[in-house]
Design a protein around this motif. Structure first.
Motif, short mmCIF file in Angstrom:
data_model
loop_
_atom_site.label_atom_id
_atom_site.label_comp_id
_atom_site.label_asym_id
_atom_site.label_seq_id
_atom_site.Cartn_x
_atom_site.Cartn_y
_atom_site.Cartn_z
N SER A 7 0.79 -1.06 -0.02
CA SER A 7 -0.09 0.17 -0.13
C SER A 7 0.92 1.41 -0.09
CB SER A 7 -1.18 0.32 1.24
OG SER A 7 -1.38 1.27 1.27
N PHE A 8 -0.18 2.58 -0.32
CA PHE A 8 1.04 3.85 -0.67
C PHE A 8 1.02 4.59 1.17
CE2 PHE A 8 3.34 5.61 -3.64
CZ PHE A 8 3.55 4.69 -4.29
N GLU A 9 0.46 3.97 2.12
CA GLU A 9 -1.12 4.58 2.68
C GLU A 9 -1.00 3.67 4.10
OE1 GLU A 9 -4.16 6.73 2.86
OE2 GLU A 9 -3.13 7.61 1.06
N CYS A 10 -0.75 3.77 5.71
CA CYS A 10 -0.66 2.82 6.34
C CYS A 10 -0.24 3.57 7.53
CB CYS A 10 0.46 1.68 6.34
SG CYS A 10 0.60 0.69 7.78
N TYR A 11 -1.66 4.00 8.52
CA TYR A 11 -1.59 4.56 10.01
C TYR A 11 -0.85 3.95 11.04
CZ TYR A 11 -3.81 7.20 14.02
OH TYR A 11 -3.41 7.94 15.12
N PRO A 12 -0.26 4.59 11.08
CA PRO A 12 0.56 5.75 12.13
C PRO A 12 1.60 5.91 11.17
CG PRO A 12 1.32 4.94 13.80
CD PRO A 12 0.68 3.92 12.90
N VAL A 13 1.74 5.44 9.64
CA VAL A 13 3.47 5.73 9.42
C VAL A 13 2.21 6.80 8.38
CG1 VAL A 13 4.99 4.99 7.56
CG2 VAL A 13 3.39 3.39 9.15
N ALA A 14 1.58 6.67 7.13
CA ALA A 14 1.13 7.93 6.16
C ALA A 14 -0.39 7.75 6.30
CB ALA A 14 1.86 7.46 5.37
N PRO A 42 6.06 2.27 0.77
CA PRO A 42 7.14 3.24 0.44
C PRO A 42 7.86 4.33 1.93
CG PRO A 42 5.15 3.65 -0.91
CD PRO A 42 5.03 2.84 0.11
N MET A 43 8.97 4.42 2.03
CA MET A 43 9.43 5.15 3.08
C MET A 43 9.32 6.31 2.51
SD MET A 43 13.61 4.94 4.39
CE MET A 43 13.91 7.48 3.13
N HIS A 44 7.81 7.47 3.00
CA HIS A 44 7.61 8.65 2.98
C HIS A 44 8.72 9.36 4.05
CE1 HIS A 44 4.94 7.88 -0.17
NE2 HIS A 44 4.19 6.46 1.25
N ARG A 45 8.69 10.72 3.74
CA ARG A 45 9.64 11.58 5.05
C ARG A 45 8.53 11.71 5.80
NH1 ARG A 45 14.29 10.80 5.12
NH2 ARG A 45 15.58 11.05 2.56
N THR A 46 7.83 10.82 6.44
CA THR A 46 6.68 11.22 7.49
C THR A 46 7.63 11.33 8.88
OG1 THR A 46 5.95 8.93 7.76
CG2 THR A 46 4.76 10.51 6.51
N LYS A 47 6.71 11.94 9.24
CA LYS A 47 7.64 11.92 10.94
C LYS A 47 7.44 10.71 12.11
CE LYS A 47 4.93 15.44 14.67
NZ LYS A 47 3.72 15.58 14.97
N PHE A 48 6.81 9.65 11.51
CA PHE A 48 6.95 8.46 11.84
C PHE A 48 8.55 8.07 11.66
CE2 PHE A 48 6.66 3.82 12.11
CZ PHE A 48 5.59 3.42 12.93
N ARG A 96 10.00 11.38 0.09
CA ARG A 96 9.37 12.60 0.07
C ARG A 96 7.91 12.62 0.97
NH1 ARG A 96 8.10 13.32 -6.21
NH2 ARG A 96 10.35 12.64 -6.89
N GLU A 97 7.49 14.33 1.54
CA GLU A 97 6.89 14.79 2.56
C GLU A 97 5.34 14.46 1.90
OE1 GLU A 97 7.50 18.62 3.70
OE2 GLU A 97 9.30 18.15 4.07
N TYR A 102 2.55 14.75 -6.69
CA TYR A 102 3.90 14.98 -7.82
C TYR A 102 3.66 15.22 -9.11
CZ TYR A 102 5.82 15.08 -2.82
OH TYR A 102 6.13 14.73 -1.79
N GLY A 103 4.45 15.99 -10.22
CA GLY A 103 4.25 14.88 -11.48
C GLY A 103 5.26 13.96 -11.74
N ASP A 104 5.57 13.33 -11.14
CA ASP A 104 6.39 12.38 -11.23
C ASP A 104 5.62 10.81 -10.57
OD1 ASP A 104 6.84 12.72 -8.82
OD2 ASP A 104 9.49 12.55 -9.69
#
Ligand code: ADP
Length: 473
Positions: A7-14, A42-48, A96-97, A102-104
């Motif tokens: 997935s691209f999301e997972c609480y509380p990571v992003a 993905p390794m998003h640049r989030t607080k987690f 990324r944050e 994003y365009g890409d």
């Protein structure tokens, strides 16, 4: 069973919406049920990311056409979420944050999927199930089956869960060479109506397809942003599994965000304490019914109707009702909702933005939660509201049909309306206001009843396991 959730999301990571809630909870409850569920994202640049400890699990190299990239898989060290969490980092592309926007994005989605499949190809064993969530990872079932380089993975069963079929990830054929070299006879399995359609491809190639309510599954056959015929054709492998709610996060008895905890026995008294705190914060009147909206300010949620519906309700019933809105989305709607605060100070307020803690305080402090959605695959807000003894006011669509009954029905507990228009909303508001002032007893009966409804994950987890079992070797 070993299950990998992609997935691209997972609480509380992003988290951007319900997808994050589901992927943060479902694996945890699968682990509780004795299975080995993991999440790969993905390794998003989030607080987690910065607040936790990570170990490097794997380093690899893969390519999108003739662009080669290095990727790193890191694993959260302490099993904090109740399941193994793996993040894939591709320098400059995934770290990324924001999650999306994003365009890409197309390249980002494909690179993540290719890196995952490449990593999986290095495993010494095979998992039982790869469970893909939404179109961002919708090419994985195709790649595992038909990309020459990865056909060792072709026998691993894949499941697709659709959290929202409005978004499909359309991409032109000029980008087809980003997908690892595939059997050209199978091009039709990537395509829908002339473009590469990752969601359609996942529906065609996954072994089973689920969506997050029964009524939404039905609806997709006549309203799915162009995929209607596909869902009709593939109906044999499709089913609906209602989302649950994560009682560790959404429980008024233990919620640390709210002013005063409560349960079905104390809701009458303690909800008012939460309401008073919330009304004080937003300059509203705690003696009047408080109707809130929480969500993305987009057409699907019918957020564009809110300014007109709120203004009409306040003109018609001024002095008798309060509104509070929390959300972000279309700039025009944000602007109108903000402007309205100047017209109705003391009766209406809005917080534009994303605020998890405030959303908890609103579920706890409100009397009613409004969801006029045009499309609602499952909808979590109404389930959270019910858990917090807040009466849902919903349009009869998708998952809202499956989870809310009308107070006019026998033992009903919500307010339902048929059309996404300001007139229906205003009528629903007048029913809510009537209930609040004229039938306090009925309102309290509903609150207590809603709070005891079982919307737990345990039930849904079993249904997913039955689906996995039906395709597992
Ligand atoms: P969707 O996934 O379509 O946005 P859902 O009802 O399935 O809708 O899930 C929405 C989730 O996002 C809920 O947890 C809700 O509380 C949360 N949410 C939406 N907007 C906001 C916001 N502005 N601030 C805090 N939470 C929000």
């Amino acid at each position: 069973m070993e299950i990998i959730h992609l997935s691209f999301e997972c609480y509380p990571v992003a988290k951007a919406g319900g997808l994050g809630d589901v992927v943060g909870a479902l694996p945890k409850y699968q682990v509780k049920a004795g299975h080995y569920a993991k999440v790969v994202m993905p390794m998003h640049r989030t607080k987690f990311l910065y607040q936790n400890d990570w170990d490097v699990d794997f380093k690899g190299r893969a390519n999108l056409n003739n662009w080669w990239f290095d990727y790193t898989v890191i694993k959260e060290r302490h099993n904090k979420l109740g399941f193994d969490l793996y993040l894939i980092d591709i320098n400059g592309l995934l770290d990324r944050e924001n999650i999306y926007g994003y365009g890409d994005d197309t390249q980002r989605y494909i690179a993540f999927q290719v890196a995952f499949v490449n990593w999986l190809d290095h495993w010494e064993h095979k998992p039982d199930i790869v469970h893909c969530h939404d179109y961002h990872v919708g090419l994985v079932p195709f790649i595992m089956k038909y990309s020459y380089q990865y056909n060792r993975l072709a026998n691993i069963p894949t499941v697709l869960t659709i959290h929202n079929a409005q978004y499909q990830g359309w991409m032109g054929w000029d980008q087809s060479n980003l997908i690892p070299a595939w059997d050209s006879w199978k091009g039709g399995l990537l395509e829908w109506k002339g473009t590469i359609n990752p969601l359609a491809s996942a529906v065609k190639n996954a072994w089973k397809v689920t969506t997050v309510s029964w009524s939404y599954m039905e609806e997709l056959r006549w309203n799915s942003n162009g995929l209607e015929a596909l869902f009709e054709y593939e109906r044999g492998k499709c089913s609906g599994v209602l989302n649950g709610i994560d009682a560790d996060v959404w429980n008024p008895a233990t919620d640390t965000f709210i002013e005063k905890n409560y349960n079905a026995g104390t809701v009458e008294k303690n909800k008012q304490v939460n309401k008073e705190a919330l009304c004080k914060e937003f300059d509203l009147n705690p003696q009047k019914p408080l109707i809130v909206f929480i969500g993305r300010l987009v057409g699907e949620k019918a957020a564009d109707l809110l300014p007109d519906a709120i203004a009409s309700s306040l003109y018609g019933m001024q002095g008798y009702v309060n509104f509070l809105v929390l959300g972000s989305g279309e700039p025009n709607v944000e602007w109108q909702l903000k402007q309205l605060t100047q017209t109705f100070p003391g009766s209406y307020n809005a917080m534009i933005g994303y605020n998890e803690a405030l959303s908890h305080r609103m579920y706890a402090g409100a009397d009613f939660l409004l969801m006029p959605s045009r499309v609602e695959p499952c909808g979590l807000n109404q389930m959270y509201a019910m858990q917090y003894g807040t009466v849902p006011m919903v349009r009869s669509t998708g998952g809202l049909i499956d989870t809310v009954t009308d107070m006019g029905d026998w033992q009903g507990w919500g307010i339902r309306f048929d059309h996404a228009n300001a007139g229906d909303i205003v009528h629903a508001v007048s029913r809510a206001v009537g209930l609040y002032y004229d039938d306090k007893k009925g309102l309290n009966r509903m609150r207590k009843h809603m709070m005891t409804i079982d919307n737990s994950w345990e039930k849904s987890v079993q249904q997913y396991l039955n689906i996995y079992q039906s395709i597992k070797f």
